[in-house]
Design an enzyme around this catalytic site. Sequence first.
Site, short mmCIF file in Angstrom:
data_model
loop_
_atom_site.label_atom_id
_atom_site.label_comp_id
_atom_site.label_asym_id
_atom_site.label_seq_id
_atom_site.Cartn_x
_atom_site.Cartn_y
_atom_site.Cartn_z
N LYS A 126 1.01 -1.26 0.07
CA LYS A 126 0.03 0.09 -0.17
C LYS A 126 0.79 1.38 -0.07
O LYS A 126 0.65 2.26 -0.72
CB LYS A 126 -0.99 -0.01 1.00
CG LYS A 126 -1.68 1.27 1.34
CD LYS A 126 -2.64 1.18 2.60
CE LYS A 126 -3.35 2.35 2.72
NZ LYS A 126 -2.73 3.60 2.84
N ARG A 127 2.25 1.31 0.74
CA ARG A 127 2.98 2.22 0.69
C ARG A 127 3.53 2.82 -0.54
O ARG A 127 3.49 3.91 -0.93
CB ARG A 127 4.10 1.93 1.72
CG ARG A 127 4.77 3.13 2.13
CD ARG A 127 6.09 2.58 3.16
NE ARG A 127 5.21 2.26 4.47
CZ ARG A 127 5.58 0.87 4.66
NH1 ARG A 127 6.24 0.24 3.81
NH2 ARG A 127 5.08 0.49 5.96
#
Length: 506
Positions: free
Chosen positions: A265-266
């Site tokens: 997600k980062r």
Amino acid sequence: MTKKVRVRFAPSPTGPLHIGGVRTALFNYLFAKKHHGTFVLRIEDTDQNRYVGGAEKYIIDALNWCGMPYDEGPGKNEKFGPYKQSERKHLYKQYADQLIASGQAYYAFDTYEQLDFHRKDHESKGKTFIYNWHNREKGRLVNSLVLSEKETQAKINSGEDYVIRFKSPQDETLNLKDIIRGDIKIDTNILDDKVLFKSDGMPTYHLANIVDDHLMEISHVIRGEEWLPSLALHYQLYNAFGWEAPEFAHLPLILKPTGKGKLSKRDGDKLGFPVFPLQWEDPKTHDVSRGYKEDGYFPEAMVNFLAFLGWNPGTEQEIFSLDALIDAFDLKKVNKSGARFDPDKTKWFNHHYMQEQSNEVLAEMFKSSHKALADIDVNYIALVIGLVKERATFVSDFWDLTYYFFQAPKMYDEKASKKAFKEDTPEIMTQVISLIKDIDDFSVENLQKNIKGWITGNEIGFGKVMMPLRLSLVGALQGPDVFDIMYMIGQTESVKRIQAMVNTLK
């Protein structure tokens, strides 16, 4: 393929479904449909500490949005239900007991502190602590292999915490098969005795997974590469129970856009793309994560680009409908190596599927997403979209490409104004206004013929007329053909805009 194909997608409801999970679901779905089989959804929620409310509904909604609903699962064709592991926990103890009775598993009473001591003791000597054949019966560890049956039962009766461990064999070579990775050999001496059952009455993933796959008659297990280290144990468990193992296929990782490391997600937050199919709001923190649906991707585009993350048809073809993917899909064409995620390629796919949509469908989507269009006829919006569609990737691109079809410019681009508006522009544009007013049949063809003919006849440079004309209509030097714009906004509005620019910039 002689046996009936039954595959399962078995996510844990611990949060939103990552696109890696969606890709796993897609490959299971394609394989099931290719072989006229069944696509099963099972919710693996044995870890109640990590359970997140709303995650199960999110998983089902995501599958439905992608166009790959499950055939069998929670609330649907419950032939082998229930399909949530937390509702099946009464099943697993008997299988753990069966392994104890056959001598292929044992009780272990070691506390966390005792195991931590052994780990640190090994580390201080430059070794790695593994709970298996080389130390399980030497008296340093507390289990039913060294305790008498009476001592073991006394500990259980007194409520002492225990786990049930699988008794991994010594000095054997396992010959495993994987559809994607081929033959795999494993030396059992390097395997640890995995925990199968905990004293809280819940199985670990390994036991529950094997039991459920067997009871649900799963023929093929298609899952992510991260489960490859568990393959040896799972094969051994099938052998221990005397069951026929399903065929296994471990899919490659989806890598970061740099090609190094697993996509997270980062990475999406940093580079500006979603990693979840649908938007997700964390029920505790209320943080909102972007979704492909809300970002304006078509489900067909998402399915198409996900299929190419690890699979290749062996041809130059890149555009595949879901039905075409089902026809072409073959697990033997799935790569072993990780698949690099390319955000630009995902946009390329979406641009293609944008062009495939009808102008009428896009007009409805555009109108519902923009307040300024509330009172505009949807048929007019559809005509406008037909002029700019090829330059759009998302429905959200339409406003910047078309705003001047719905409202007159409020200002004029400074750079464009300097380029287009000269000292003699007001006089020229005043003559153009007269010319436009005299056109009876206000069609694209007549506009083009009259204005271009007038320019040529008066030996004026085309740029001296066409640039300020475009600037007056749009407010900038952009957009489709000038005569298309004039036709769409009409004679009165065209004159009004030209006059407004002359008055403003003069």
